[in-house]
Design a protein around this motif. Structure first.
Motif, PDB file in Angstrom:
ATOM      1  N   ARG A  24       0.827  -1.206   0.000  1.00 29.84           N
ATOM      2  CA  ARG A  24       0.000   0.000   0.000  1.00 29.84           C
ATOM      3  C   ARG A  24       0.865   1.262   0.000  1.00 29.84           C
ATOM      4  O   ARG A  24       0.568   2.238  -0.699  1.00 29.84           O
ATOM      5  CB  ARG A  24      -0.930  -0.016   1.207  1.00 29.84           C
ATOM      6  CG  ARG A  24      -1.969  -1.139   1.152  1.00 29.84           C
ATOM      7  CD  ARG A  24      -2.968  -1.030   2.295  1.00 29.84           C
ATOM      8  NE  ARG A  24      -3.985  -2.066   2.188  1.00 29.84           N
ATOM      9  CZ  ARG A  24      -4.121  -3.105   3.018  1.00 29.84           C
ATOM     10  NH1 ARG A  24      -3.279  -3.221   4.035  1.00 29.84           N
ATOM     11  NH2 ARG A  24      -5.069  -3.999   2.845  1.00 29.84           N
TER      12      ARG A  24
ATOM     13  N   GLN B 218      -3.882  -2.640  -4.219  1.00 26.43           N
ATOM     14  CA  GLN B 218      -4.935  -3.589  -3.883  1.00 26.43           C
ATOM     15  C   GLN B 218      -4.369  -4.930  -3.417  1.00 26.43           C
ATOM     16  O   GLN B 218      -3.368  -5.421  -3.942  1.00 26.43           O
ATOM     17  CB  GLN B 218      -5.846  -3.832  -5.096  1.00 26.43           C
ATOM     18  CG  GLN B 218      -6.477  -2.566  -5.636  1.00 26.43           C
ATOM     19  CD  GLN B 218      -7.299  -1.842  -4.601  1.00 26.43           C
ATOM     20  OE1 GLN B 218      -8.104  -2.454  -3.896  1.00 26.43           O
ATOM     21  NE2 GLN B 218      -7.117  -0.523  -4.510  1.00 26.43           N
TER      22      GLN B 218
ATOM     23  N   THR C 145     -10.343  -5.445   1.999  1.00 25.43           N
ATOM     24  CA  THR C 145     -10.460  -4.036   2.341  1.00 25.43           C
ATOM     25  C   THR C 145      -9.141  -3.499   2.865  1.00 25.43           C
ATOM     26  O   THR C 145      -8.291  -4.256   3.357  1.00 25.43           O
ATOM     27  CB  THR C 145     -11.520  -3.804   3.436  1.00 25.43           C
ATOM     28  OG1 THR C 145     -11.103  -4.492   4.632  1.00 25.43           O
ATOM     29  CG2 THR C 145     -12.887  -4.295   3.013  1.00 25.43           C
ATOM     30  N   HIS C 146      -8.994  -2.197   2.778  1.00 26.14           N
ATOM     31  CA  HIS C 146      -7.917  -1.528   3.497  1.00 26.14           C
ATOM     32  C   HIS C 146      -8.349  -1.414   4.962  1.00 26.14           C
ATOM     33  O   HIS C 146      -9.531  -1.224   5.247  1.00 26.14           O
ATOM     34  CB  HIS C 146      -7.684  -0.133   2.922  1.00 26.14           C
ATOM     35  CG  HIS C 146      -7.227  -0.150   1.505  1.00 26.14           C
ATOM     36  ND1 HIS C 146      -5.907  -0.269   1.148  1.00 26.14           N
ATOM     37  CD2 HIS C 146      -7.923  -0.077   0.343  1.00 26.14           C
ATOM     38  CE1 HIS C 146      -5.803  -0.260  -0.152  1.00 26.14           C
ATOM     39  NE2 HIS C 146      -7.010  -0.150  -0.677  1.00 26.14           N
ATOM     40  N   PRO C 147      -7.417  -1.544   5.898  1.00 22.40           N
ATOM     41  CA  PRO C 147      -7.800  -1.370   7.300  1.00 22.40           C
ATOM     42  C   PRO C 147      -8.461  -0.011   7.500  1.00 22.40           C
ATOM     43  O   PRO C 147      -7.978   1.009   7.009  1.00 22.40           O
ATOM     44  CB  PRO C 147      -6.458  -1.448   8.047  1.00 22.40           C
ATOM     45  CG  PRO C 147      -5.578  -2.250   7.149  1.00 22.40           C
ATOM     46  CD  PRO C 147      -5.989  -1.865   5.752  1.00 22.40           C
ATOM     47  N   THR C 148      -9.561   0.002   8.203  1.00 27.55           N
ATOM     48  CA  THR C 148     -10.293   1.238   8.412  1.00 27.55           C
ATOM     49  C   THR C 148     -10.981   1.201   9.767  1.00 27.55           C
ATOM     50  O   THR C 148     -11.290   0.125  10.283  1.00 27.55           O
ATOM     51  CB  THR C 148     -11.332   1.459   7.291  1.00 27.55           C
ATOM     52  OG1 THR C 148     -11.972   2.722   7.464  1.00 27.55           O
ATOM     53  CG2 THR C 148     -12.382   0.366   7.287  1.00 27.55           C
ATOM     54  N   GLU C 149     -11.190   2.349  10.362  1.00 28.56           N
ATOM     55  CA  GLU C 149     -11.879   2.408  11.643  1.00 28.56           C
ATOM     56  C   GLU C 149     -13.330   1.991  11.476  1.00 28.56           C
ATOM     57  O   GLU C 149     -13.983   2.354  10.491  1.00 28.56           O
ATOM     58  CB  GLU C 149     -11.805   3.828  12.213  1.00 28.56           C
ATOM     59  CG  GLU C 149     -10.396   4.265  12.552  1.00 28.56           C
ATOM     60  CD  GLU C 149     -10.308   5.722  12.980  1.00 28.56           C
ATOM     61  OE1 GLU C 149      -9.281   6.085  13.580  1.00 28.56           O
ATOM     62  OE2 GLU C 149     -11.265   6.483  12.710  1.00 28.56           O
ATOM     63  N   VAL C 150     -13.846   1.239  12.432  1.00 28.44           N
ATOM     64  CA  VAL C 150     -15.221   0.756  12.328  1.00 28.44           C
ATOM     65  C   VAL C 150     -16.140   1.371  13.380  1.00 28.44           C
ATOM     66  O   VAL C 150     -17.359   1.235  13.297  1.00 28.44           O
ATOM     67  CB  VAL C 150     -15.280  -0.789  12.437  1.00 28.44           C
ATOM     68  CG1 VAL C 150     -14.540  -1.426  11.279  1.00 28.44           C
ATOM     69  CG2 VAL C 150     -14.711  -1.269  13.776  1.00 28.44           C
TER      70      VAL C 150
ATOM     71  N   GLU D  82     -16.247   4.705  16.714  1.00 26.46           N
ATOM     72  CA  GLU D  82     -15.518   5.697  17.487  1.00 26.46           C
ATOM     73  C   GLU D  82     -16.391   6.218  18.622  1.00 26.46           C
ATOM     74  O   GLU D  82     -17.620   6.132  18.569  1.00 26.46           O
ATOM     75  CB  GLU D  82     -15.082   6.874  16.613  1.00 26.46           C
ATOM     76  CG  GLU D  82     -16.220   7.751  16.141  1.00 26.46           C
ATOM     77  CD  GLU D  82     -15.742   9.036  15.476  1.00 26.46           C
ATOM     78  OE1 GLU D  82     -16.569   9.947  15.307  1.00 26.46           O
ATOM     79  OE2 GLU D  82     -14.537   9.138  15.138  1.00 26.46           O
TER      80      GLU D  82
END
Length: 207
Positions: free
Chosen positions: A73, A150, A163-168, A170
């Motif tokens: 990435r 990707q 997926t790209h790591p992302t916040e789920v 907060e």
């Protein structure tokens, strides 16, 4: 297969130096060559499901393969302006590497004998190494110029995008948090938001 307590420094270094440092060294050399040529290029790295989700007993391998996807990435972002795409294949093929996973040993033996992979297994994303090759050919071609950064699962009849790591989830707390308030958040609103840290059980049934 060794759990954390049984993994020695030498075990860890051998795997990390082979997979992670090997990828880094080759990638750096290729990127330098692409830059010299000035015609763009294609970097295709090799990840693993073990680097994407929990993989019991594979500390060093999981760390290496997860880091390879992370490097991919970053390299994609660094090299986009010179026309170099960088992607990672996350293959799921019936090879000797997966023969010790419960339920896969007999399938690996069958593939080694030249037998076809059952259709219901292929539909679940498991096949032979030959099933991964077309995705690599595509990523190496001019047709893939718009595909970069990707992680692409490939196996059997299936390709998929990780997926790209992302916040789920907060939570905000004015003025910051005390340990007690953090505990309340995890016992309350964050409790139902915790992602499952274990991979789905392998189901090779015929349905």
């Amino acid at each position: 297969m060794k759990t954390l307590r049984n993994t020695t420094d030498d075990d860890f270094d051998l795997v990390v130096n082979s997979h992670l440092r090997g990828t880094f060294t080759c990638g750096r050399a290729a990127a330098a060559r692409f830059r010299e040529q000035g015609e763009g290029g294609r970097l295709i790295l090799v990840g693993s499901p073990a680097g994407q989700r929990a993989s019991f007993g594979q500390t060093a391998y999981s760390a290496s393969k997860g880091a390879i996807v992370a490097m991919m990435r970053t390299w994609a972002a660094e090299h986009a302006r010179i026309g170099v795409t960088v992607n990672a294949i996350v293959p799921t093929a019936l090879t000797r590497m997966v023969a010790t996973i419960p339920g896969l040993g007999e399938l690996v033996d069958a593939v080694d004998r030249g037998e076809p992979v059952p259709e219901h297994v292929r539909r679940r994303g498991l096949g032979s190494p030959d099933d991964v090759a077309p995705v690599i050919v595509y990523l190496a071609s001019a047709a893939s110029a718009e595909v970069t950064g990707q992680a692409i699962a490939a196996g059997g009849d299936r390709i998929a995008l990780w997926t790209h790591p992302t916040e789920v989830a907060e939570q905000l707390h004015a003025g910051g948090w005390s340990p007690e308030e953090v505990a309340e958040a995890f016992a309350g609103p964050l409790k139902g938001e915790l992602p499952d840290h274990l991979p789905a059980p392998l189901d090779l049934g015929g349905n």
